[in-house]
Scaffold this motif. Structure first.
Motif, PDB file in Angstrom:
ATOM      1  N   SER A  23       0.817  -1.212   0.000  1.00  0.00           N
ATOM      2  CA  SER A  23       0.000   0.000   0.000  1.00  0.00           C
ATOM      3  C   SER A  23       0.851   1.263   0.000  1.00  0.00           C
ATOM      4  O   SER A  23       0.437   2.301  -0.510  1.00  0.00           O
ATOM      5  N   THR A 124      -5.481  -3.936  -1.143  1.00  0.00           N
ATOM      6  CA  THR A 124      -6.813  -3.707  -0.590  1.00  0.00           C
ATOM      7  C   THR A 124      -7.725  -4.896  -0.849  1.00  0.00           C
ATOM      8  O   THR A 124      -8.472  -5.328   0.039  1.00  0.00           O
ATOM      9  N   LEU A 140      -6.986  -2.880   7.730  1.00  0.00           N
ATOM     10  CA  LEU A 140      -7.083  -1.724   6.830  1.00  0.00           C
ATOM     11  C   LEU A 140      -6.520  -0.467   7.492  1.00  0.00           C
ATOM     12  O   LEU A 140      -5.828   0.326   6.835  1.00  0.00           O
ATOM     13  N   GLN A 144      -3.392   1.398   5.892  1.00  0.00           N
ATOM     14  CA  GLN A 144      -3.587   2.772   5.424  1.00  0.00           C
ATOM     15  C   GLN A 144      -2.714   3.771   6.180  1.00  0.00           C
ATOM     16  O   GLN A 144      -2.379   4.827   5.646  1.00  0.00           O
TER      17      GLN A 144
END
Length: 180
Positions: A23, A124, A140, A144
């Motif tokens: 990510s 994701t 998550l 993130q």
């Protein structure tokens, strides 16, 4: 899902770290080379706006790429699509490092963005595939947070790298990032 079923080789924590790095891929790709932009502008003797296109077009094509990587990974599987995208990213990074003019770098950065778009999309999707409920929310949030931290850390790392290597080396470092 039980920890042992998440990822047997990496374990649950290693798997989450892997997803967080995926990510963070795009913020690292954009911000790692920012300290080199002035040097690149001088090297190619072009206006700043030309070199800024390497950043602007990266974001445009990254955004577009995320729209097709998701459906492709749904159809053909997460791993094969991730490998295709990261391979494109690595090759484009190497091509940026050996570019002979600013317009080549712009084009190769577009390819880099398209390839790099796979990382965020697949990370994701994998989180949604593997985790459920509270564990999905927690994962998550962790992943993130890397996306938020990366833009602050990457220029510092880029500046540090520039004390040892040239701007071309930054792109080779990005290729290594795609390898991991």
């Amino acid at each position: 899902m039980a920890d042992s079923k998440v990822q047997p080789r990496m374990g649950n924590t290693g798997f989450i770290i892997f997803l967080a790095l995926l990510s963070a891929f795009v913020p690292l790709s954009t911000d790692l080379y920012l300290p080199a932009l002035p040097e690149m502008t001088k090297f190619f003797a072009v206006p700043e706006i030309v070199m800024n296109l390497t950043l602007i077009l990266f974001f445009v094509f990254y955004s577009i790429a995320t729209l097709f990587w998701g459906p492709l990974s749904d159809r053909y599987g997460r791993r094969p699509i991730l490998l295709v995208g990261l391979t494109l990213y690595m090759l484009a990074s190497i091509l940026c490092g050996i570019a002979t003019n600013a317009y080549e770098i712009i084009f190769f950065r577009i390819l880099q963005a398209i390839g790099g778009g796979v990382a965020t999309t697949v990370a994701t999707a994998v989180i949604k595939d593997v985790f459920v409920g509270r564990k999905q929310e927690t994962t998550l949030a962790i992943v993130q947070s890397m996306v938020v931290i990366s833009p602050a850390v990457a220029p510092v790392i880029g500046s540090l790298l520039l004390t040892f290597i040239s701007w071309r080396g930054i792109f080779f470092a990005q290729a290594l990032l795609g390898l991991s």
